[in-house]
Design a protein around this motif. Sequence first.
Motif, PDB file in Angstrom:
ATOM      1  N   MET A 291       0.651  -1.535  -0.110  1.00  0.00           N
ATOM      2  CA  MET A 291       0.444   0.419  -0.168  1.00  0.00           C
ATOM      3  C   MET A 291       0.921   1.068  -0.211  1.00  0.00           C
ATOM      4  N   VAL A 292       0.771   2.199  -1.305  1.00  0.00           N
ATOM      5  CA  VAL A 292       1.498   3.244  -1.070  1.00  0.00           C
ATOM      6  C   VAL A 292       0.772   4.859  -1.291  1.00  0.00           C
ATOM      7  N   PRO A 293       0.448   5.166  -0.057  1.00  0.00           N
ATOM      8  CA  PRO A 293       0.052   6.985  -0.501  1.00  0.00           C
ATOM      9  C   PRO A 293       0.022   7.244  -2.221  1.00  0.00           C
ATOM     10  N   SER A 294      -1.134   7.378  -2.131  1.00  0.00           N
ATOM     11  CA  SER A 294      -1.258   8.654  -3.974  1.00  0.00           C
ATOM     12  C   SER A 294      -0.167   9.689  -3.849  1.00  0.00           C
ATOM     13  N   THR A 295       0.758  10.492  -2.418  1.00  0.00           N
ATOM     14  CA  THR A 295       1.459  11.178  -2.545  1.00  0.00           C
ATOM     15  C   THR A 295       2.881  10.682  -3.071  1.00  0.00           C
ATOM     16  N   HIS A 296       3.046   9.467  -2.894  1.00  0.00           N
ATOM     17  CA  HIS A 296       3.839   8.940  -2.808  1.00  0.00           C
ATOM     18  C   HIS A 296       4.755   8.010  -4.417  1.00  0.00           C
ATOM     19  N   GLY A 297       5.488   8.468  -4.885  1.00  0.00           N
ATOM     20  CA  GLY A 297       5.887   7.263  -6.053  1.00  0.00           C
ATOM     21  C   GLY A 297       6.459   6.082  -5.224  1.00  0.00           C
ATOM     22  N   THR A 298       6.732   4.945  -6.624  1.00  0.00           N
ATOM     23  CA  THR A 298       6.821   3.762  -6.371  1.00  0.00           C
ATOM     24  C   THR A 298       7.549   2.787  -8.177  1.00  0.00           C
ATOM     25  N   THR A 299       8.277   2.228  -7.124  1.00  0.00           N
ATOM     26  CA  THR A 299       8.963   2.008  -8.589  1.00  0.00           C
ATOM     27  C   THR A 299       7.914  -0.304  -8.712  1.00  0.00           C
ATOM     28  N   VAL A 300       8.021   0.049  -9.592  1.00  0.00           N
ATOM     29  CA  VAL A 300       7.506  -2.029 -10.339  1.00  0.00           C
ATOM     30  C   VAL A 300       8.797  -2.001 -10.872  1.00  0.00           C
ATOM     31  N   PRO A 301       8.778  -3.047 -11.172  1.00  0.00           N
ATOM     32  CA  PRO A 301      10.006  -4.017 -11.879  1.00  0.00           C
ATOM     33  C   PRO A 301       8.756  -4.161 -13.311  1.00  0.00           C
ATOM     34  N   VAL A 302       9.303  -3.778 -14.051  1.00  0.00           N
ATOM     35  CA  VAL A 302       9.619  -4.844 -15.578  1.00  0.00           C
ATOM     36  C   VAL A 302       9.476  -6.449 -15.757  1.00  0.00           C
ATOM     37  N   VAL A 303       8.356  -7.045 -15.669  1.00  0.00           N
ATOM     38  CA  VAL A 303       8.761  -7.834 -16.482  1.00  0.00           C
ATOM     39  C   VAL A 303       8.138  -8.843 -17.463  1.00  0.00           C
ATOM     40  N   LYS A 304       9.119  -9.663 -18.567  1.00  0.00           N
ATOM     41  CA  LYS A 304       8.773  -9.716 -19.884  1.00  0.00           C
ATOM     42  C   LYS A 304       8.758 -11.577 -19.684  1.00  0.00           C
ATOM     43  N   ARG A 305       8.080 -12.052 -20.447  1.00  0.00           N
ATOM     44  CA  ARG A 305       7.373 -13.062 -20.553  1.00  0.00           C
ATOM     45  C   ARG A 305       7.938 -13.569 -22.482  1.00  0.00           C
ATOM     46  N   GLU A 306       9.216 -14.609 -22.610  1.00  0.00           N
ATOM     47  CA  GLU A 306       8.940 -15.131 -23.665  1.00  0.00           C
ATOM     48  C   GLU A 306       9.135 -16.767 -23.632  1.00  0.00           C
ATOM     49  N   ASP A 307       8.398 -17.090 -25.326  1.00  0.00           N
ATOM     50  CA  ASP A 307       8.542 -18.280 -25.324  1.00  0.00           C
ATOM     51  C   ASP A 307       9.709 -18.760 -26.393  1.00  0.00           C
ATOM     52  N   TRP A 308      10.554 -19.830 -26.570  1.00  0.00           N
ATOM     53  CA  TRP A 308      11.645 -20.353 -27.566  1.00  0.00           C
ATOM     54  C   TRP A 308      12.369 -21.888 -27.299  1.00  0.00           C
ATOM     55  N   GLU A 309      12.315 -21.986 -29.039  1.00  0.00           N
ATOM     56  CA  GLU A 309      12.306 -22.940 -28.611  1.00  0.00           C
ATOM     57  C   GLU A 309      14.374 -23.771 -28.979  1.00  0.00           C
ATOM     58  N   ILE A 310      14.271 -24.799 -27.688  1.00  0.00           N
ATOM     59  CA  ILE A 310      15.684 -25.235 -27.605  1.00  0.00           C
ATOM     60  C   ILE A 310      16.119 -25.676 -28.966  1.00  0.00           C
ATOM     61  N   ILE A 311      17.164 -25.138 -29.443  1.00  0.00           N
ATOM     62  CA  ILE A 311      18.415 -25.511 -30.658  1.00  0.00           C
ATOM     63  C   ILE A 311      19.400 -26.808 -30.441  1.00  0.00           C
ATOM     64  N   ASP A 312      19.544 -26.472 -29.376  1.00  0.00           N
ATOM     65  CA  ASP A 312      20.784 -27.151 -29.040  1.00  0.00           C
ATOM     66  C   ASP A 312      21.715 -26.962 -27.332  1.00  0.00           C
ATOM     67  N   ILE A 313      21.514 -27.872 -26.785  1.00  0.00           N
ATOM     68  CA  ILE A 313      22.215 -27.454 -25.403  1.00  0.00           C
ATOM     69  C   ILE A 313      23.532 -28.216 -25.341  1.00  0.00           C
ATOM     70  N   ASP A 314      24.734 -27.517 -25.073  1.00  0.00           N
ATOM     71  CA  ASP A 314      25.881 -28.033 -25.378  1.00  0.00           C
ATOM     72  C   ASP A 314      26.706 -27.561 -23.153  1.00  0.00           C
ATOM     73  N   ASP A 315      26.374 -28.594 -22.727  1.00  0.00           N
ATOM     74  CA  ASP A 315      26.715 -29.180 -21.623  1.00  0.00           C
ATOM     75  C   ASP A 315      25.453 -28.277 -20.791  1.00  0.00           C
ATOM     76  N   GLN A 316      25.527 -27.470 -20.217  1.00  0.00           N
ATOM     77  CA  GLN A 316      24.911 -26.534 -19.506  1.00  0.00           C
ATOM     78  C   GLN A 316      24.393 -25.200 -20.089  1.00  0.00           C
ATOM     79  N   GLU A 317      25.161 -24.586 -21.687  1.00  0.00           N
ATOM     80  CA  GLU A 317      24.242 -23.562 -22.004  1.00  0.00           C
ATOM     81  C   GLU A 317      23.507 -23.963 -22.563  1.00  0.00           C
ATOM     82  N   VAL A 318      22.343 -23.568 -23.232  1.00  0.00           N
ATOM     83  CA  VAL A 318      21.130 -23.587 -24.089  1.00  0.00           C
ATOM     84  C   VAL A 318      21.839 -22.127 -25.527  1.00  0.00           C
ATOM     85  N   THR A 319      21.242 -22.855 -26.351  1.00  0.00           N
ATOM     86  CA  THR A 319      21.210 -21.827 -27.457  1.00  0.00           C
ATOM     87  C   THR A 319      19.306 -21.657 -28.042  1.00  0.00           C
TER      88      THR A 319
END
Length: 88
Positions: free
Chosen positions: A3-31
């Motif tokens: 709850m934040v009073p309307s006279t105060h500013g607040t920061t909100v993180p920008v969260v982004k979700r994307e879907d990707w297809e795996i084309i390679d896995i080398d050890d623990q690294e993913v392409t």
Amino acid sequence: EDMVPSTHGTTVPVVKREDWEIIDIDDQEVTLMDEGGNQKTDLNLPTYPPEMAGQIEEAWAGGENQVTVTVQSAVGIEQIIAFKKESA
């Protein structure tokens, strides 16, 4: 929620979700590749939950199966948070 009073500013993180297809896995690294053909090579398999990395590798089966991962990014950090094995 915070709850934040309307006279105060607040920061909100920008969260982004994307879907990707795996084309390679080398050890623990993913392409990964998105629908537009763009590649991402700067991610590793997830470390949390501990069993997810093994489940992704098993589902991918050395490239025999198509696996889509969901990548979530916020505050400068990107992480694989989910995966889905596509049925043939």
